[in-house]
Design a protein around this motif. Structure first.
Motif, PDB file in Angstrom:
ATOM      1  N   GLU B  35      48.943   8.212   4.527  1.00 10.62           N
ATOM      2  CA  GLU B  35      48.764   9.342   3.808  1.00 10.62           C
ATOM      3  C   GLU B  35      47.980   8.923   2.489  1.00 10.62           C
ATOM      4  N   ALA B  36      48.649   7.665   2.058  1.00 14.82           N
ATOM      5  CA  ALA B  36      47.948   7.067   0.947  1.00 14.82           C
ATOM      6  C   ALA B  36      46.583   6.478   1.061  1.00 14.82           C
ATOM      7  N   ASP B  39      41.662   8.445   5.712  1.00 16.93           N
ATOM      8  CA  ASP B  39      41.200   7.937   6.917  1.00 16.93           C
ATOM      9  C   ASP B  39      41.008   6.549   7.096  1.00 16.93           C
ATOM     10  N   VAL B  41      39.776   3.370   9.247  1.00 16.27           N
ATOM     11  CA  VAL B  41      38.400   3.091   9.889  1.00 16.27           C
ATOM     12  C   VAL B  41      38.322   2.009  10.601  1.00 16.27           C
ATOM     13  N   PHE B  42      39.231   1.074  10.276  1.00 17.19           N
ATOM     14  CA  PHE B  42      39.273  -0.366  11.107  1.00 17.19           C
ATOM     15  C   PHE B  42      40.725  -0.870  10.973  1.00 17.19           C
ATOM     16  N   VAL B  43      41.315  -1.416  12.150  1.00 19.76           N
ATOM     17  CA  VAL B  43      42.504  -1.872  11.979  1.00 19.76           C
ATOM     18  C   VAL B  43      42.334  -3.489  12.619  1.00 19.76           C
ATOM     19  N   VAL B  60      44.978  -6.498   8.878  1.00 12.01           N
ATOM     20  CA  VAL B  60      44.532  -5.644   7.738  1.00 12.01           C
ATOM     21  C   VAL B  60      44.287  -4.288   8.172  1.00 12.01           C
ATOM     22  N   GLU B  62      41.848  -0.980   7.106  1.00 11.79           N
ATOM     23  CA  GLU B  62      41.149  -0.537   6.192  1.00 11.79           C
ATOM     24  C   GLU B  62      40.669   0.746   6.387  1.00 11.79           C
ATOM     25  N   SER B  63      40.700   1.571   5.195  1.00 10.44           N
ATOM     26  CA  SER B  63      40.387   3.201   5.265  1.00 10.44           C
ATOM     27  C   SER B  63      39.093   3.134   4.661  1.00 10.44           C
ATOM     28  N   VAL B  64      38.442   4.430   4.290  1.00 12.12           N
ATOM     29  CA  VAL B  64      37.352   4.716   3.859  1.00 12.12           C
ATOM     30  C   VAL B  64      37.437   4.077   2.100  1.00 12.12           C
ATOM     31  N   LYS B  65      38.871   4.349   1.904  1.00 14.20           N
ATOM     32  CA  LYS B  65      38.951   4.244   0.501  1.00 14.20           C
ATOM     33  C   LYS B  65      39.510   2.696   0.038  1.00 14.20           C
ATOM     34  N   ALA B  66      40.303   2.158   0.970  1.00 15.31           N
ATOM     35  CA  ALA B  66      40.839   0.780   0.551  1.00 15.31           C
ATOM     36  C   ALA B  66      41.118  -0.029   1.666  1.00 15.31           C
ATOM     37  N   ALA B  67      41.452  -1.496   1.437  1.00 19.66           N
ATOM     38  CA  ALA B  67      41.778  -2.367   2.368  1.00 19.66           C
ATOM     39  C   ALA B  67      43.506  -2.621   2.075  1.00 19.66           C
ATOM     40  N   ASP B  69      46.669  -4.954   3.346  1.00 20.22           N
ATOM     41  CA  ASP B  69      47.199  -6.132   4.106  1.00 20.22           C
ATOM     42  C   ASP B  69      48.368  -5.564   5.132  1.00 20.22           C
TER      43      ASP B  69
END
Lengths: 381, 129
Positions: B35-36, B39, B41-43, B60, B62-67, B69
């Motif tokens: 939730e934090a 969306d 986009v990569f795992v 890692v 990665e969402s639209v917003k942040a990566a 670990d």
């Protein structure tokens, strides 16, 4: 205590995730940023952009019974672009407002109005913008009035205009050209100003209206099938469209000439002085050191602001000193439309073709392209 | 309020771990974490056959917003990774505790898992954030 727009309650009701955005309590998304992004690319979405600052610049009084032109003369000095390009009331222009060193205090849109001009400036820069405008205005016969009583709603997407036309006085707005606005001229909505502008790379409107009417109109738009979209989607949309964001692609230490804003600097007529002109002319004469480019990473991973850009494999170019030079990503994200990561970056002018970006613990090859990725739903590089 | 499953163990870095009946441990990220992040986009998961160590970053997300670990709550050999996430990373958002798992480990020391947070302790930890 965060500031709130007239729409904060309806954001909550529609499931908006509210976050601190430059001191304002604004919706980041309403569930999925990517879905909202796709609504705007494929249909119609709406954004609450009431946090942006509207400032009206009007001629102060008359001289010998005629308007004194103070606002026009003032803005021709204040802005790097030339408001004399605006021939008709309602026409708009994008411009940088520069400091005396040629750095960008803010980027803005200026509309020609019957009373003078209307500026729309960024929310995070509001205080310094107003201080600067008021300071410079002292030498001119103008009044500077902020318009905090107005809300602003952006409706964007291929079907955005048709949906707005169902709700508003279509006659007054459907013939608007791009970068042109008009008042609605309809009884209870006569003071609504509708402009064919936006920050998504799609067609649509930005509508300035009294706060008291904002929630009702937001609900009407929702009922007409316009999806509420958060500021998260607004950022991925503007980045795909290659549009600058203040504080990222440019700031007070960055010249518009290295921020892909050279087209917004009106050099002619040569005798028009504007703040920052002398420094920009010197920079132009010597040649700029950096340029703003687009980067495309088709491998897995996401480009992020602050990551370093180097020449491919660190190899020296023809010019040895270039091998040591690096660029930096100013904005990066995953592009929902393209399905991979894109970024804007400021790099040395010699960079071209393939470059590398340090993404976490890997040096990844990325393609260097013109800084525009998607327009009207289509890939453009 | 995000979901917390009582039978799982947790890390303050927002991974969950489930001890399976065959003695392996399945690892993913929590509902609170997805939730934090927004969306996904990569795992990037560790490779099957590699060894992960407790406290070390092993992947890692990665969402639209942040990566962010990914840490493993146990040391051991990676015996499976969730192939679904390669093509449908959004599964992490829609089903963080079930279909959106990241990888499975054959643990070398199960007591490490006991040191991880209980559901109650994890709940307290995210309330403090």
């Amino acid at each position: 205590m965060l500031e709130e727009t007239a729409l904060v309650n309806v954001h909550r009701e529609m499931g908006g995730k509210l976050v601190d955005f430059g001191g304002w309590n604004m919706p980041l998304h309403y569930g999925s940023q990517i879905e909202e992004h796709n609504w705007v690319r494929s249909d119609a979405g709406m954004f609450d952009v009431s946090h942006m600052t509207v400032v009206d610049i009007a001629d102060a009084g008359e001289v010998n019974g005629e308007a004194n032109n103070g606002a026009r003369v003032f803005l021709r000095y204040l802005l790097a672009n030339d408001v004399d390009k605006l021939k008709l009331d309602g026409k708009a222009l994008y411009s940088g407002m520069l400091n005396t060193e040629g750095g960008v205090i803010d980027d803005l849109i200026v509309y020609k109005m019957a009373f003078g001009y209307r500026l729309v400036v960024n929310c995070a820069t509001r205080e310094k913008d107003l201080a600067w405008i008021n300071k410079q205005a002292q030498a001119y016969a103008v009044t500077v009035s902020e318009r905090p009583e107005m809300a602003m709603i952006a409706v964007q997407g291929p079907n955005a205009r048709a949906k707005v036309h169902q709700l508003l006085n279509a006659e007054a707005i459907e013939s608007l050209a791009i970068f042109q606005g008009a008042f609605l001229n309809k009884a209870e909505r006569s003071d609504w100003f509708v402009a064919r502008t936006g920050y998504t790379g799609e067609d649509g409107y930005e509508i300035m209206l009294p706060q008291a009417q904002a929630e009702g109109f937001w609900r009407e738009l929702r009922a007409a099938g316009v999806a509420p979209c958060g500021l998260g989607a607004r950022d991925t949309l503007r980045l795909e469209a290659g549009m600058n964001l203040y504080g990222h692609e440019m700031d007070e230490q960055t010249s518009p000439l290295v921020a892909n804003m050279g087209w917004t600097v009106a050099w002619n007529p040569e005798d028009r002085d504007f703040i920052g002109r002398a420094v920009l002319e010197a920079e132009k004469a010597v040649g700029v050191s950096h340029k703003l480019v687009g980067l495309v990473l088709t491998e897995r991973g996401v480009l992020r602001e602050g990551q370093q850009v180097t020449l491919a494999n660190g190899k020296a170019s023809a010019n040895d000193t270039d091998a040591l030079e690096t660029g930096v990503i100013t904005s990066g994200t995953f592009s929902p439309t393209l399905g991979y990561s894109i970024a804007l970056a400021r790099v040395p002018v010699s960079f071209s073709g393939e470059v590398c970006v340090q993404v976490r613990n890997k040096l990844l090859p990325v393609a260097l392209v013109k800084p525009c990725f998607v327009r009207n739903g289509q890939k453009v590089f | 309020m995000s979901e917390i499953r009582p039978e799982l163990k947790y890390l303050t870095s927002h991974e969950w771990a489930r001890l399976e009946t065959d003695g392996t441990v399945t690892i993913g990220i929590t509902d609170h974490a997805q939730e934090a992040l927004g969306d996904v986009v990569f795992v990037e998961t560790p490779e099957v056959g590699s060894t992960v160590n407790v406290g070390e970053e092993t992947g890692v997300v990665e969402s639209v917003k942040a990566a962010s670990d990914i840490f493993s709550p146990v040391t051991g050999e990676v015996i499976a990774v969730n192939q679904l996430l390669e093509d449908e990373p959004e599964t992490v958002n829609s089903s963080p505790f079930d279909d959106g798992w990241f990888f499975k480990v054959k643990p070398s020391d199960l007591s490490e898992l006991e040191a991880a947070l209980s559901a109650e302790d994890y709940k307290a930890a995210i309330e403090e954030e």
